[in-house]
Design an enzyme around this catalytic site. Sequence first.
Site, PDB file in Angstrom:
ATOM      1  N   TRP A  71     -14.690  19.553  -3.705  1.00 49.08           N
ATOM      2  CA  TRP A  71     -15.698  20.407  -3.620  1.00 49.08           C
ATOM      3  C   TRP A  71     -16.625  20.161  -2.636  1.00 49.08           C
ATOM      4  O   TRP A  71     -16.007  19.917  -1.364  1.00 49.08           O
ATOM      5  CB  TRP A  71     -16.385  20.637  -5.041  1.00 49.08           C
ATOM      6  CG  TRP A  71     -15.507  21.398  -6.056  1.00 49.08           C
ATOM      7  CD1 TRP A  71     -14.671  20.476  -7.147  1.00 49.08           C
ATOM      8  CD2 TRP A  71     -15.136  22.729  -6.564  1.00 49.08           C
ATOM      9  NE1 TRP A  71     -14.048  21.289  -8.011  1.00 49.08           N
ATOM     10  CE2 TRP A  71     -14.167  22.625  -7.562  1.00 49.08           C
ATOM     11  CE3 TRP A  71     -15.557  23.824  -5.661  1.00 49.08           C
ATOM     12  CZ2 TRP A  71     -13.678  23.874  -7.959  1.00 49.08           C
ATOM     13  CZ3 TRP A  71     -15.008  24.838  -6.448  1.00 49.08           C
ATOM     14  CH2 TRP A  71     -14.126  25.052  -7.276  1.00 49.08           C
ATOM     15  N   SER A  72     -17.824  20.122  -2.948  1.00 45.18           N
ATOM     16  CA  SER A  72     -18.954  20.105  -1.736  1.00 45.18           C
ATOM     17  C   SER A  72     -19.071  18.701  -1.218  1.00 45.18           C
ATOM     18  O   SER A  72     -19.650  18.528  -0.134  1.00 45.18           O
ATOM     19  CB  SER A  72     -20.099  20.434  -2.384  1.00 45.18           C
ATOM     20  OG  SER A  72     -20.381  21.810  -2.502  1.00 45.18           O
ATOM     21  N   THR A  73     -18.381  17.742  -1.673  1.00 50.50           N
ATOM     22  CA  THR A  73     -18.391  16.172  -1.006  1.00 50.50           C
ATOM     23  C   THR A  73     -17.575  16.902   0.368  1.00 50.50           C
ATOM     24  O   THR A  73     -17.683  15.853   1.425  1.00 50.50           O
ATOM     25  CB  THR A  73     -17.395  15.294  -1.856  1.00 50.50           C
ATOM     26  OG1 THR A  73     -18.171  15.274  -3.117  1.00 50.50           O
ATOM     27  CG2 THR A  73     -17.413  14.025  -1.133  1.00 50.50           C
ATOM     28  N   LYS A  75     -18.437  18.748   2.609  1.00 55.42           N
ATOM     29  CA  LYS A  75     -19.495  19.089   3.542  1.00 55.42           C
ATOM     30  C   LYS A  75     -19.879  18.254   4.609  1.00 55.42           C
ATOM     31  O   LYS A  75     -20.142  18.452   5.603  1.00 55.42           O
ATOM     32  CB  LYS A  75     -20.558  19.805   2.677  1.00 55.42           C
ATOM     33  CG  LYS A  75     -20.524  21.203   1.895  1.00 55.42           C
ATOM     34  CD  LYS A  75     -21.771  21.581   1.496  1.00 55.42           C
ATOM     35  CE  LYS A  75     -21.756  22.937   0.822  1.00 55.42           C
ATOM     36  NZ  LYS A  75     -20.927  23.238  -0.273  1.00 55.42           N
TER      37      LYS A  75
END
Length: 388
Positions: A71-73, A75
Amino acid sequence: MSEHAPQVHGHCDARFAAVRTAFEENFREPGELGAAVTVMVDGVTVADLWGGWADRARTRAWERDTLVNVWSTTKGPVALCAHILADRGLLDLDAPVAAYWPEFAAAGKEGVLVRHLLSHRAGLSGLREPHTLEQLCDWELTTGRLAAMEPWWEPGTHSGYHAMTYGFLVGEVVRRVSGLLPGAFLEREVTGPLGIDFTIGLPEKEAGRAAELVHSPAASSGEQSAVLSRLAPAAIAALANPPLGAEQANSAEWRSAEIPAANGHGTARAVAALYAILAGRGSHAGRRVLSAEAAERVREGQGSCRDLVLGAVLARDTEIGLGLWLSGPTGSYGPNPRAFGHDGFGGSCGLADPEAGLSMGYVMNRMGPHIADDPRKTALVKAVYEAL
């Protein structure tokens, strides 16, 4: 360990025995299914642990090379792509986005700067019109809609977490400057040369190594409605347009797409190595990826505030640098307020602390209900710092 807890594999330096203890404990009380954690100090691996199951049915053990959607890791690595281009003089973080992406100037966005994209201050936290998963997987459609839309708030004034749109916004600038989508750029410039087992999207040939994500027990419709009722339209657009969870992320459609805010796949070892570039002030494994000045710029705070998307959920002020979140006074990434990192929906985390030379990657497949600061991650971070 209890007879019901899975065996933990890997190695851990004696000094970091508390990390193994915390990792094992996560399989007891919080009910971990499958997970891995890697800790590096000055680029040297001091803990590399994995255990549990790669699927809901517990038929596949979590292996050393098991991949999982983080997921947003994701980014953090996407921000790294932009900073590499800036470091080479190809991208000006203080230039208008429209200088690289002319169509973006529509609807009053001509003054939005590249740094506003990196710091979630562009006012484009989510699309105004309904957007399906199929449409999210369409790069040209999604970036076209973002270029045309009017911001939810005055850009540059507040952060508002761009949960899904971040990867398309920063990623399209990377594409306009380099000619490559961020996944291909990251592979060419970073993960390929350094041998880091991380991709944006998941190549079909790697599907057999991928863990199955399992969502936390669903909240009742009444509880969900209560949460949504507290959120502003900009937050609902960010977090629920389209609605996403484990089911979508396990699909072939999701894995084959380029969704750079959220569909990075890797091992804990890979996450720790990517964040080690920042912990090492731009250098890792003998290779300089960023100048020291450029690596420092990643954590250049853009102002503490109550985030317009996550503020109602976190109930505290936060500060985002140029792509990553600062640990700050609450210690989300340990006691150094200038440590920084990124959490992923459901629990995963990447952390960098240049002062300690520390990086950490934590990945798992049983998603908790937390957008940030999952208790499993928090316990591991606490154990790491107690060992330093």
